[in-house]
Design an enzyme around this catalytic site. Sequence first.
Site, PDB file in Angstrom:
ATOM      1  N   HIS A  34     -29.875  64.733 -29.969  1.00 24.55           N
ATOM      2  CA  HIS A  34     -30.010  63.915 -31.175  1.00 24.55           C
ATOM      3  C   HIS A  34     -29.014  64.379 -32.225  1.00 24.55           C
ATOM      4  O   HIS A  34     -28.584  65.529 -32.211  1.00 24.55           O
ATOM      5  CB  HIS A  34     -31.400  64.115 -31.806  1.00 24.55           C
ATOM      6  N   TYR A  35     -28.717  63.522 -33.201  1.00 28.68           N
ATOM      7  CA  TYR A  35     -28.207  64.010 -34.480  1.00 28.68           C
ATOM      8  C   TYR A  35     -29.324  63.871 -35.503  1.00 28.68           C
ATOM      9  O   TYR A  35     -30.231  63.046 -35.344  1.00 28.68           O
ATOM     10  CB  TYR A  35     -26.916  63.342 -34.908  1.00 28.68           C
ATOM     11  N   THR A  36     -29.240  64.698 -36.560  1.00 26.35           N
ATOM     12  CA  THR A  36     -30.301  64.666 -37.575  1.00 26.35           C
ATOM     13  C   THR A  36     -30.224  63.396 -38.414  1.00 26.35           C
ATOM     14  O   THR A  36     -31.257  62.892 -38.865  1.00 26.35           O
ATOM     15  CB  THR A  36     -30.203  65.899 -38.493  1.00 26.35           C
ATOM     16  N   GLU A  99     -31.880  68.892 -31.750  1.00 23.82           N
ATOM     17  CA  GLU A  99     -31.360  68.209 -32.937  1.00 23.82           C
ATOM     18  C   GLU A  99     -30.059  68.875 -33.363  1.00 23.82           C
ATOM     19  O   GLU A  99     -30.013  70.091 -33.575  1.00 23.82           O
ATOM     20  CB  GLU A  99     -32.371  68.271 -34.092  1.00 23.82           C
TER      21      GLU A  99
END
Length: 254
Positions: A34-36, A99
Site C-alpha cells: 500500500h501507500y499511505t 504501508e
Amino acid sequence: MTQPRPESPVAGKVFPSPNHGERKDGPPDMIILHYTGMPDTGEALQWLCNPISDVSAHYFVFEDGRVLQLVPERRRAWHAGVAGWQKDRDINSRSIGIEIANPGHDGGLPPFPEAQIDAVIALCRDIAERWRIMPERILAHSDVAPGRKQDPGERFPWQALHTAGIGHWVSPEPIIDGRYFVRGEEGQPIEALQAMFAMYGYPLSIDGVFGAQTEAVVAAFQRHFRQARVDGVADASTITTLRNLIRSRPGGPS
Ligand SMILES: [Zn+2]
C-alpha cells in the site's frame, strides 16, 4: 499484545496498533503493498494506530527506509478492506500488509526514494522466505480491490522489485496500434478477456460485458504491469503482457 522485538530483522522496532483480530484461514500466503496516501507521514502512522480508525498494517516503511512493525504477523491486520484474489475473498486473513509512506495520487504521486524501496525489498524478501509466499502472491492493494483502490500506484517500481527477486513480473509489451476493447463493448471476446484476468487472479465476473468493473481491472493491471499508460483500455500491449504473465507464472498456465 505488545512485542518487545519485531518479527522481521528489517524492522527497527515495534510500534503497536490495537487494530487487529484473528486470522480465519491459517497462515498468510500473500503480501499486499500500500501507500499511505496522506500528506504527513507521522499522521499516517498515528492513524494506523488509532483505535477509532479501524485500519492498520503489519509494517510501516518510512521514506528514509526505517521500518516499524505495527501488528504481529500471526494476527489479522485491517488493511485490504473489501477485496479478492483468485478464490480468496478475505484478503486480510490471507495476507501480510505493508504501508509505504507516500502522499499518493492526491499528493501528486512523488517517486518512492531508493532507500525506501530497498527497505521494502528487504522486508518482502524476509517475509516471503519465512512464510514461503509465492512471487505471484506479492500484490498491490489496487490488484485485490481494483474498483476502490489505486495504491501503491503506477510509479511504484515493480520492475526493480522483480529484479531483486521479489514478485512476479514480465517486461511489458510496447504500445502499438491494433484491435482494442473499451467500456461498452459486449460479447464473446470480452468474456475471453475477462476469463484471462480472472485466470491470473483479478476479482471480476465473467459476464461478457465490458463495464465499470472490467475497466477498473484493466486499469489496476496496467498500474502494476504496463505502467506507461493507465487508461482502462484493453489494448494489444495490455492483453499480450497479461498473456505473457500467465504463461510465465510458476506452475504454468492451466
Ligand atoms: Zn491500500
